[in-house]
Enzyme design. Sequence first.
Site, PDB file in Angstrom:
ATOM      1  N   LYS A  37      45.766  39.079  40.074  1.00 30.19           N
ATOM      2  CA  LYS A  37      45.074  40.264  40.201  1.00 30.19           C
ATOM      3  C   LYS A  37      45.032  40.507  41.441  1.00 30.19           C
ATOM      4  O   LYS A  37      44.291  40.224  42.456  1.00 30.19           O
ATOM      5  CB  LYS A  37      43.476  39.411  39.351  1.00 30.19           C
ATOM      6  CG  LYS A  37      43.320  40.557  38.742  1.00 30.19           C
ATOM      7  CD  LYS A  37      41.887  40.043  37.946  1.00 30.19           C
ATOM      8  CE  LYS A  37      40.776  39.297  39.204  1.00 30.19           C
ATOM      9  NZ  LYS A  37      40.087  40.342  39.363  1.00 30.19           N
ATOM     10  N   TYR A  67      38.655  51.591  35.286  1.00 33.37           N
ATOM     11  CA  TYR A  67      39.200  52.818  35.672  1.00 33.37           C
ATOM     12  C   TYR A  67      38.196  53.682  33.944  1.00 33.37           C
ATOM     13  O   TYR A  67      36.867  52.402  33.522  1.00 33.37           O
ATOM     14  CB  TYR A  67      39.951  53.805  34.991  1.00 33.37           C
ATOM     15  CG  TYR A  67      41.742  53.731  36.129  1.00 33.37           C
ATOM     16  CD1 TYR A  67      41.073  53.652  37.195  1.00 33.37           C
ATOM     17  CD2 TYR A  67      42.571  53.289  36.111  1.00 33.37           C
ATOM     18  CE1 TYR A  67      41.751  53.302  38.221  1.00 33.37           C
ATOM     19  CE2 TYR A  67      43.883  52.564  36.468  1.00 33.37           C
ATOM     20  CZ  TYR A  67      43.187  52.735  37.261  1.00 33.37           C
ATOM     21  OH  TYR A  67      44.199  53.076  38.383  1.00 33.37           O
ATOM     22  N   HIS A  68      37.226  53.769  35.064  1.00 35.14           N
ATOM     23  CA  HIS A  68      35.917  55.174  34.086  1.00 35.14           C
ATOM     24  C   HIS A  68      35.560  56.503  34.412  1.00 35.14           C
ATOM     25  O   HIS A  68      35.237  56.035  35.446  1.00 35.14           O
ATOM     26  CB  HIS A  68      34.170  54.424  34.215  1.00 35.14           C
ATOM     27  CG  HIS A  68      33.634  54.463  33.062  1.00 35.14           C
ATOM     28  ND1 HIS A  68      32.618  53.598  32.769  1.00 35.14           N
ATOM     29  CD2 HIS A  68      33.436  55.694  32.216  1.00 35.14           C
ATOM     30  CE1 HIS A  68      31.609  54.288  31.952  1.00 35.14           C
ATOM     31  NE2 HIS A  68      32.673  55.685  31.694  1.00 35.14           N
ATOM     32  N   ILE A  70      36.468  60.484  33.136  1.00 34.42           N
ATOM     33  CA  ILE A  70      37.092  61.476  31.714  1.00 34.42           C
ATOM     34  C   ILE A  70      38.479  61.397  31.741  1.00 34.42           C
ATOM     35  O   ILE A  70      39.646  60.473  32.561  1.00 34.42           O
ATOM     36  CB  ILE A  70      36.919  63.061  31.920  1.00 34.42           C
ATOM     37  CG1 ILE A  70      38.028  64.110  33.521  1.00 34.42           C
ATOM     38  CG2 ILE A  70      35.801  63.506  32.844  1.00 34.42           C
ATOM     39  CD1 ILE A  70      38.185  65.212  33.985  1.00 34.42           C
ATOM     40  N   PRO A  71      38.546  61.485  30.150  1.00 32.15           N
ATOM     41  CA  PRO A  71      39.722  60.819  29.606  1.00 32.15           C
ATOM     42  C   PRO A  71      41.434  61.660  30.153  1.00 32.15           C
ATOM     43  O   PRO A  71      41.904  60.586  30.607  1.00 32.15           O
ATOM     44  CB  PRO A  71      40.003  61.591  28.233  1.00 32.15           C
ATOM     45  CG  PRO A  71      38.532  62.405  28.030  1.00 32.15           C
ATOM     46  CD  PRO A  71      37.424  62.155  29.333  1.00 32.15           C
ATOM     47  N   ASN A  72      41.539  62.543  30.495  1.00 33.22           N
ATOM     48  CA  ASN A  72      42.432  63.172  31.842  1.00 33.22           C
ATOM     49  C   ASN A  72      42.675  62.636  32.099  1.00 33.22           C
ATOM     50  O   ASN A  72      43.707  61.446  33.179  1.00 33.22           O
ATOM     51  CB  ASN A  72      42.607  64.613  31.452  1.00 33.22           C
ATOM     52  CG  ASN A  72      44.351  64.989  31.965  1.00 33.22           C
ATOM     53  OD1 ASN A  72      44.750  65.160  31.213  1.00 33.22           O
ATOM     54  ND2 ASN A  72      44.382  65.666  33.182  1.00 33.22           N
ATOM     55  N   THR A  73      42.073  61.583  33.581  1.00 34.30           N
ATOM     56  CA  THR A  73      41.563  60.995  34.308  1.00 34.30           C
ATOM     57  C   THR A  73      42.424  60.095  35.088  1.00 34.30           C
ATOM     58  O   THR A  73      42.913  59.553  35.227  1.00 34.30           O
ATOM     59  CB  THR A  73      40.332  61.869  35.601  1.00 34.30           C
ATOM     60  OG1 THR A  73      40.245  63.525  35.850  1.00 34.30           O
ATOM     61  CG2 THR A  73      40.239  60.723  36.654  1.00 34.30           C
ATOM     62  N   THR A 126      29.829  41.044  32.791  1.00 33.90           N
ATOM     63  CA  THR A 126      29.241  39.248  32.799  1.00 33.90           C
ATOM     64  C   THR A 126      27.609  39.730  34.134  1.00 33.90           C
ATOM     65  O   THR A 126      27.062  38.692  34.000  1.00 33.90           O
ATOM     66  CB  THR A 126      30.230  38.293  33.154  1.00 33.90           C
ATOM     67  OG1 THR A 126      30.645  38.651  33.622  1.00 33.90           O
ATOM     68  CG2 THR A 126      31.369  38.549  31.649  1.00 33.90           C
ATOM     69  N   ARG A 187      36.582  27.247  34.853  1.00 33.09           N
ATOM     70  CA  ARG A 187      37.232  26.620  35.909  1.00 33.09           C
ATOM     71  C   ARG A 187      37.074  24.827  36.482  1.00 33.09           C
ATOM     72  O   ARG A 187      36.044  24.199  34.731  1.00 33.09           O
ATOM     73  CB  ARG A 187      35.058  26.174  36.938  1.00 33.09           C
ATOM     74  CG  ARG A 187      34.522  27.463  37.505  1.00 33.09           C
ATOM     75  CD  ARG A 187      34.843  27.274  38.798  1.00 33.09           C
ATOM     76  NE  ARG A 187      34.168  28.409  39.841  1.00 33.09           N
ATOM     77  CZ  ARG A 187      34.940  29.315  39.474  1.00 33.09           C
ATOM     78  NH1 ARG A 187      36.083  30.053  39.133  1.00 33.09           N
ATOM     79  NH2 ARG A 187      34.668  30.444  40.275  1.00 33.09           N
TER      80      ARG A 187
HETATM   81  O1  C5P Z   1      37.113  32.720  42.222  1.00 37.46           O
HETATM   82  P1  C5P Z   1      37.296  33.001  41.037  1.00 37.46           P
HETATM   83  O2  C5P Z   1      37.961  32.397  39.928  1.00 37.46           O
HETATM   84  O3  C5P Z   1      35.424  33.205  40.309  1.00 37.46           O
HETATM   85  O4  C5P Z   1      37.463  34.156  40.775  1.00 37.46           O
HETATM   86  C1  C5P Z   1      37.289  35.235  39.186  1.00 37.46           C
HETATM   87  C2  C5P Z   1      37.606  36.329  39.583  1.00 37.46           C
HETATM   88  O5  C5P Z   1      37.080  37.186  38.254  1.00 37.46           O
HETATM   89  C3  C5P Z   1      37.185  37.057  40.311  1.00 37.46           C
HETATM   90  O6  C5P Z   1      38.392  37.979  40.893  1.00 37.46           O
HETATM   91  C4  C5P Z   1      36.226  38.182  40.088  1.00 37.46           C
HETATM   92  O7  C5P Z   1      35.415  39.289  40.718  1.00 37.46           O
HETATM   93  C5  C5P Z   1      36.825  38.306  38.979  1.00 37.46           C
HETATM   94  N1  C5P Z   1      35.890  38.350  37.561  1.00 37.46           N
HETATM   95  C6  C5P Z   1      34.831  37.667  36.913  1.00 37.46           C
HETATM   96  N2  C5P Z   1      33.683  37.397  36.044  1.00 37.46           N
HETATM   97  C7  C5P Z   1      33.962  38.795  35.393  1.00 37.46           C
HETATM   98  C8  C5P Z   1      34.927  39.869  35.400  1.00 37.46           C
HETATM   99  C9  C5P Z   1      36.221  39.869  36.624  1.00 37.46           C
HETATM  100  O8  C5P Z   1      34.268  36.601  37.272  1.00 37.46           O
HETATM  101  N3  C5P Z   1      33.513  39.285  34.389  1.00 37.46           N
END
Ligand code: C5P
Length: 241
Positions: A37, A67-68, A70-73, A126, A187
Amino acid sequence: MTRDEARAKIIFALDVESFAEAKHWVSVLSGHVGMFKVGKQLFTANGPDIVRMVENFGGEVFLDLKYHDIPNTVAMASLEAARLGARLINLHALGGYEMMARTVEVLDREFAGRERAKVLAVTILTSSTEETLREVGIEHPVPEMVVRLAMLARKAGIDGVVASPREVPLIREACGADFLVVTPGVRPAFASTDDQKRVMTPGEAVLAGADYLVIGRPISAAADPLAAAEAIVQEIMAVEG
Ligand code: C5P
């Protein structure tokens, strides 16, 4: 589940600043995780070369630029992300139906008959609470908004969502089995929770219905990152026998 299927579910978060650090992690983990990612920090500092570097190692990229606009962008930016070869890209469902539908339409037209990047929607971050939503005039509970936005994304032709592990069952119920769910906040028992609040183990997240798990520090901060990645693979394999 086979070892390769379990590996394919792991998306390693390249949460580093420099090209050199990113390259280090990709060289260590290629073949051991399914995808990498690339987020806003790494991409803003290094640009498309980061995506090409991962591809040169034979790896796949989730380009997490949310991304957020306008639709075209958004549609045109998404098209460039897909042309770069990213396998997963994303946008904010709060941008609305037209923004999402237009993006899917533009990608489908360009990639007609070929496999294209899957587009994921972010529902409610989150990090947001009910209070955060109230500040911007949204008077609904977070889970209600998550489901509402996931359903809107599905209606617009979006392929799936990024969601916290706790939200996975709700989204599965509302959007069905073929809607992709990608979940961070994972985790393994052996890792620290860091700043993540509502976590699940990789096994629990897959059992709950997650298709992909975004995992960073449980691998990067481990004394032996490869062993940590393999332990996560084992745990995922164990879940479904
Ligand atoms: O190190 P860790 O496992 O916590 O990394 C989680 C990844 O997921 C990070 O890149 C974080 O920005 C991303 N992420 C998150 N919670 C979200 C959305 C994305 O932890 N709600």
